[in-house]
Write an enzyme that holds these catalytic residues in place. Structure first.
Site, short mmCIF file in Angstrom:
data_model
loop_
_atom_site.label_atom_id
_atom_site.label_comp_id
_atom_site.label_asym_id
_atom_site.label_seq_id
_atom_site.Cartn_x
_atom_site.Cartn_y
_atom_site.Cartn_z
N ASP A 37 0.85 -1.32 0.08
CA ASP A 37 0.02 0.01 -0.13
C ASP A 37 0.81 1.26 0.32
OD1 ASP A 37 -2.14 1.76 0.43
OD2 ASP A 37 -1.32 1.90 2.59
N ASP A 39 -0.21 5.22 0.99
CA ASP A 39 -0.36 6.05 1.97
C ASP A 39 -0.44 5.34 3.30
OD1 ASP A 39 -1.18 9.10 0.78
OD2 ASP A 39 -1.83 7.25 -0.44
N ASP A 216 -2.21 -0.18 5.60
CA ASP A 216 -2.41 0.42 7.12
C ASP A 216 -3.96 0.70 7.21
OD1 ASP A 216 -2.45 2.39 5.14
OD2 ASP A 216 -3.10 3.75 6.87
MG MG Z 1 -2.93 3.11 3.24
#
Ligand code: MG
Length: 271
Positions: A37, A39, A216
């Protein structure tokens, strides 16, 4: 004597079975397919999505790891492919954008999104535009296959933003309204980060390798499930419920692990 660390708060945040200070090593290199991923995983989340900055050292680590894995490293993100290219330039990696709705394979090919996606995006964006402009601090992000309403600068408007988003999709079926970090994202329910990884795993140079995925946010859970089912390695960055097998405390800790992996893999290649 009172210790400086509140152990009970720590235990609530990270269940002991899931929290590992040390992630396994990315080895042997020829067995690993790495999916990341962007961000909140490779870069810190900031107030406006355009303002994120990626460290030169992180780019260098990505470049080294990609080389050592024979290019079996892809970014799997909610953002558009071109946006990731801009952040990573001159590095150009395989990227699955907009939660799997767009995908560039290892040969650089991007299949065109279907027409009904464009109609969907135009309609929903039109419905959200006047609301997002009426409140300072809201950012409407119109992507090729989804629409995202960011309220990071106006957290008190969360409930209102949700109601407006729900109203904008009331006459569409097969639509997903996803809650991210200070953002609501609306997209047709035909792909996710998990399906993107499954697609990559059918192609060279990913096929036959063990998938690894780090993310996240709640939108990463689809990918964690798929990778767990394939017997791979799943890493949650930061707090929050997850089906991932491993966890690191934050972006800085994950990026540090990536840099160390690059060092180890790179030194092996040199010997
Ligand atoms: Mg993310």
């Amino acid at each position: 004597m009172k210790l400086g660390i509140d152990v009970s708060a720590f235990a609530q945040k990270f269940s002991p079975a899931q929290y590992y200070m040390n992630l396994p090593s990315l080895a042997p290199a020829e067995t690993v397919a790495l999916f990341l991923d962007f961000d909140g995983t490779l870069v810190e989340i900031v107030e406006h999505p355009d303002l994120v900055a990626i460290d030169e050292s992180t780019k260098e680590a990505l470049s080294i790891v990609s080389g050592c894995l024979s290019s079996a490293l892809a970014i799997v993100t909610g953002r558009e492919i071109e946006v990731i290219d801009k952040f990573l330039a001159p590095l150009k990696l395989p990227v699955a954008g907009i939660h799997g709705l767009m995908r560039r394979d290892a040969d650089g090919r991007i299949p065109q999104p279907p027409e009904k996606l464009a109609h969907f995006v135009d309609t929903v964006a039109e419905r959200l535009k006047s609301f997002s402009q009426s409140e300072a601090g809201l950012v409407l992000e119109i992507k090729a296959s989804s629409v995202a309403l960011h309220y990071r600068a106006r957290p008190e408007l969360e409930r209102l933003c949700l109601e407006v988003c729900e109203a904008a999709i009331v006459d569409f079926s097969d639509v997903e309204l996803k809650r991210g970090k200070m953002v609501f994202e609306i997209k047709p329910d035909i792909a996710n980060k998990g399906t993107a990884i499954l697609d990559y795993m059918k192609e060279a140079p990913f096929t036959g390798r063990t998938p690894w995925f780090a993310g996240d946010d709640v939108t990463d859970e689809d990918a964690f499930k798929v990778v767990n089912e394939l017997g791979g390695v799943t890493i949650k960055v930061g707090p929050g419920d997850t089906v991932a097998k491993y966890r690191v405390a934050n972006t800085a800790e994950f990026v540090k692990w990536l840099a160390e992996s690059a060092d180890k893999l790179g030194s092996k290649e040199r010997t």
